[in-house]
Write an enzyme that holds these catalytic residues in place. Structure first.
Site, PDB file in Angstrom:
ATOM      1  N   SER A 133       0.809  -1.217   0.000  1.00  0.00           N
ATOM      2  CA  SER A 133       0.000   0.000   0.000  1.00  0.00           C
ATOM      3  C   SER A 133       0.841   1.265   0.000  1.00  0.00           C
ATOM      4  O   SER A 133       2.067   1.218  -0.035  1.00  0.00           O
ATOM      5  CB  SER A 133      -0.965   0.037   1.195  1.00  0.00           C
ATOM      6  OG  SER A 133      -0.258   0.268   2.404  1.00  0.00           O
ATOM      7  N   TYR A 160      -2.682   0.393  -3.357  1.00  0.00           N
ATOM      8  CA  TYR A 160      -3.915   0.926  -2.794  1.00  0.00           C
ATOM      9  C   TYR A 160      -3.586   1.883  -1.658  1.00  0.00           C
ATOM     10  O   TYR A 160      -2.525   1.808  -1.044  1.00  0.00           O
ATOM     11  CB  TYR A 160      -4.841  -0.198  -2.304  1.00  0.00           C
ATOM     12  CG  TYR A 160      -4.227  -1.072  -1.239  1.00  0.00           C
ATOM     13  CD1 TYR A 160      -4.447  -0.816   0.115  1.00  0.00           C
ATOM     14  CD2 TYR A 160      -3.418  -2.151  -1.583  1.00  0.00           C
ATOM     15  CE1 TYR A 160      -3.868  -1.605   1.094  1.00  0.00           C
ATOM     16  CE2 TYR A 160      -2.843  -2.945  -0.611  1.00  0.00           C
ATOM     17  CZ  TYR A 160      -3.074  -2.675   0.723  1.00  0.00           C
ATOM     18  OH  TYR A 160      -2.497  -3.459   1.689  1.00  0.00           O
ATOM     19  N   GLY A 218       5.859  -1.855   1.477  1.00  0.00           N
ATOM     20  CA  GLY A 218       6.068  -3.146   0.847  1.00  0.00           C
ATOM     21  C   GLY A 218       7.057  -3.082  -0.301  1.00  0.00           C
ATOM     22  O   GLY A 218       7.954  -2.233  -0.329  1.00  0.00           O
TER      23      GLY A 218
END
Length: 131
Positions: free
Chosen positions: A25, A58, A73
């Site tokens: 994200s 997202y 990430g």
């Protein structure tokens, strides 16, 4: 027929953090999310102006008023603190909806504070925020 249109963007934001160990994200200051009309968990494109990379992830809410743009990430490999990015979303619209639709453009300074919000893009250097 449905078509995909540019819905909103946060233009020339500065990456404040990159957390490789987080699941994924992009954390975005809640003030910026609200200004752009981007919802938590909505798909977001990240276009890195500094490095030329592009990816999709997202959005998740970051601390309100903090200016945070944290790439989480694996995407942290492609974005580093200090990089300038565009965060963009798209929407599928029916022809009738699309005729009057105007995207939201949020311009920010280097501290990711909102300097302008409008629905008109003007190309060229006169529009660029340098503060």
């Amino acid at each position: 027929m449905r078509r995909t249109f540019f819905k909103a963007k946060i233009h020339r934001a500065t990456v404040t953090h990159a957390d490789l160990e987080y699941e994924g994200s992009v954390s975005i200051d809640e003030d910026l999310l609200e200004a752009a009309g981007i919802w938590e968990y909505e798909a977001v494109h990240i276009w890195n102006i500094t490095r030329g990379t592009r990816l999709q992830t997202y959005a998740i809410k970051g601390e309100r008023g903090s200016g945070i743009i944290c790439i989480n990430g694996a995407a942290a490999h492609l974005n580093r603190p200090g990089d300038m990015v565009i965060l963009a979303t798209f929407a599928e619209l029916e022809e009738a909806e699309a005729r009057d639709f105007k995207p939201t453009v949020v311009l920010v300074d280097r501290q990711n504070k909102i300097v302008a919000k409008d629905a008109v893009e003007v190309p060229g250097p006169a529009r660029r925020v340098t503060a």
